[in-house]
Scaffold this motif. Structure first.
Motif, short mmCIF file in Angstrom:
data_model
loop_
_atom_site.label_atom_id
_atom_site.label_comp_id
_atom_site.label_asym_id
_atom_site.label_seq_id
_atom_site.Cartn_x
_atom_site.Cartn_y
_atom_site.Cartn_z
N ILE A 1 20.28 38.74 66.18
CA ILE A 1 20.06 40.08 66.71
C ILE A 1 18.81 40.00 67.58
CG2 ILE A 1 19.51 42.47 66.12
CD1 ILE A 1 21.16 41.99 63.53
N ARG A 2 18.97 40.36 68.84
CA ARG A 2 17.87 40.25 69.80
C ARG A 2 16.98 41.48 69.77
NH1 ARG A 2 18.75 36.44 74.11
NH2 ARG A 2 20.67 35.32 73.74
N GLY A 3 15.82 41.31 70.36
CA GLY A 3 14.91 42.44 70.55
C GLY A 3 13.89 42.56 69.45
N ALA A 4 13.09 43.63 69.59
CA ALA A 4 12.05 43.90 68.60
C ALA A 4 12.71 44.12 67.24
CB ALA A 4 11.25 45.13 69.00
N GLY A 5 12.20 43.48 66.24
CA GLY A 5 12.79 43.61 64.90
C GLY A 5 14.04 42.78 64.75
N GLY A 6 14.31 41.91 65.71
CA GLY A 6 15.50 41.06 65.66
C GLY A 6 15.31 39.88 64.74
N GLY A 7 16.31 39.05 64.71
CA GLY A 7 16.29 37.87 63.85
C GLY A 7 17.71 37.47 63.54
N TYR A 8 17.92 36.97 62.35
CA TYR A 8 19.24 36.52 61.92
C TYR A 8 19.71 37.30 60.71
CZ TYR A 8 19.04 32.54 65.05
OH TYR A 8 19.00 31.75 66.17
N VAL A 9 21.03 37.46 60.63
CA VAL A 9 21.69 38.06 59.48
C VAL A 9 22.94 37.22 59.21
CG1 VAL A 9 20.86 40.42 59.83
CG2 VAL A 9 23.01 39.69 60.88
N LEU A 10 23.47 37.35 58.01
CA LEU A 10 24.74 36.68 57.70
C LEU A 10 25.84 37.36 58.49
CD1 LEU A 10 24.54 36.29 53.81
CD2 LEU A 10 24.00 34.58 55.55
N ASP A 11 26.81 36.59 58.94
CA ASP A 11 27.93 37.17 59.68
C ASP A 11 29.10 37.51 58.76
OD1 ASP A 11 28.83 38.12 62.12
OD2 ASP A 11 29.94 36.28 62.58
N LYS A 12 28.97 37.15 57.49
CA LYS A 12 29.95 37.47 56.44
C LYS A 12 29.17 37.87 55.20
CE LYS A 12 33.07 33.69 57.75
NZ LYS A 12 33.76 32.51 57.26
N GLU A 13 29.86 38.40 54.24
CA GLU A 13 29.22 38.70 52.96
C GLU A 13 28.84 37.39 52.28
OE1 GLU A 13 28.49 41.72 51.60
OE2 GLU A 13 29.16 42.56 53.51
N ALA A 14 27.72 37.38 51.57
CA ALA A 14 27.28 36.18 50.86
C ALA A 14 28.33 35.69 49.87
CB ALA A 14 25.95 36.44 50.16
N ALA A 15 29.09 36.60 49.31
CA ALA A 15 30.14 36.24 48.35
C ALA A 15 31.31 35.53 49.03
CB ALA A 15 30.64 37.48 47.62
N ASP A 16 31.38 35.62 50.35
CA ASP A 16 32.47 35.00 51.10
C ASP A 16 32.06 33.70 51.79
OD1 ASP A 16 34.14 37.12 50.41
OD2 ASP A 16 33.53 38.29 52.16
N ILE A 17 30.82 33.27 51.58
CA ILE A 17 30.35 32.02 52.17
C ILE A 17 30.13 31.01 51.05
CG2 ILE A 17 28.49 30.91 53.47
CD1 ILE A 17 27.95 33.62 54.81
N SER A 18 30.82 29.90 51.13
CA SER A 18 30.67 28.86 50.11
C SER A 18 29.65 27.82 50.57
CB SER A 18 32.01 28.18 49.83
OG SER A 18 32.38 27.33 50.90
N VAL A 19 29.13 27.09 49.60
CA VAL A 19 28.25 25.97 49.91
C VAL A 19 28.99 24.99 50.81
CG1 VAL A 19 27.06 23.97 48.90
CG2 VAL A 19 26.85 26.23 47.83
N GLY A 20 30.28 24.82 50.57
CA GLY A 20 31.10 23.94 51.40
C GLY A 20 31.13 24.39 52.86
N GLN B 1 18.10 44.13 54.06
CA GLN B 1 17.57 45.36 54.66
C GLN B 1 17.44 45.28 56.17
OE1 GLN B 1 17.11 47.89 52.52
NE2 GLN B 1 17.68 46.51 50.85
N GLU B 2 17.06 44.09 56.67
CA GLU B 2 16.81 43.93 58.11
C GLU B 2 16.98 42.46 58.50
OE1 GLU B 2 12.83 45.38 58.42
OE2 GLU B 2 11.96 43.62 57.46
N PRO B 3 17.12 42.20 59.79
CA PRO B 3 17.23 40.80 60.24
C PRO B 3 15.98 40.01 59.85
CG PRO B 3 17.83 42.30 62.00
CD PRO B 3 17.26 43.14 60.90
N VAL B 4 16.17 38.71 59.67
CA VAL B 4 15.08 37.84 59.24
C VAL B 4 14.74 36.88 60.38
CG1 VAL B 4 14.40 36.08 57.56
CG2 VAL B 4 15.86 37.98 56.85
N SER B 5 13.46 36.75 60.66
CA SER B 5 13.04 35.87 61.75
C SER B 5 13.00 34.41 61.28
CB SER B 5 11.65 36.27 62.25
OG SER B 5 10.67 35.94 61.27
#
Length: 155
Positions: free
Chosen positions: A58-77, A23-27
């Motif tokens: 993502i900078r600023g108020a309400g900023g934080g981190y998000v995935l840069d790809k879909e979770a289905a496209d990121i492997s544990v590897g 829903q939103e970036p995570v701090s």
């Protein structure tokens, strides 16, 4: 093969991020609180994950981190390699002709090392982040505390 805290904590942090950034970036603060990881250490891990193209900030108020790809496209590897480097538990110059192993032509153990390396890489590349998020939600469905992704401690 033994993973360092970078790999273990980084994977937990990325599963948390995948779970809570829909829903939103995570701090960093919220991930650190849920996972019991120091904010300073988490910042270092996020820097490596960002460099690998797995997360973005993502900078600023309400900023934080998000995935840069879909979770289905990121492997544990992908995650472990970004944090740990090569996952091959055996470094064998016989597997790389350019490295000049003198015994390469007659060494049969290099086939064992190659098989082990391939098995580990195949396994971690097969497991995707979205699968871990689904598993986490299923495991936590009946528990009181649904925020911590647990890890078994062994000696």
């Amino acid at each position: 093969m033994k993973l360092s805290t970078k790999g273990r904590y980084g994977l937990r942090a990325l599963v948390d991020l995948a779970q809570y950034s829909e829903q939103e970036p995570v701090s960093i603060t919220s991930i650190a609180a849920r996972q019991g990881i120091s904010e300073r250490y988490l910042e270092q891990l996020m820097c490596l994950l960002k460099k690998a193209g797995l997360v973005r900030s993502i900078r600023g108020a309400g900023g934080g981190y998000v995935l840069d790809k879909e979770a289905a496209d990121i492997s544990v590897g992908d995650v472990l390699r970004a944090l740990e480097g090569s996952l091959d538990p055996v470094e064998c110059s016989g597997l790389h002709p350019s490295e000049g192993c003198r015994s390469s032509d007659v060494c049969v153990t290099k086939y064992v090392w190659q098989k082990i390396n391939d098995s580990i890489n195949h396994t971690v590349d097969e497991i995707k982040l979205d699968q871990l998020v689904a598993e986490s939600r299923e495991l936590c469905a009946g528990t009181k505390d649904q925020t911590i992704i647990c890890e078994k401690k062994t000696k």
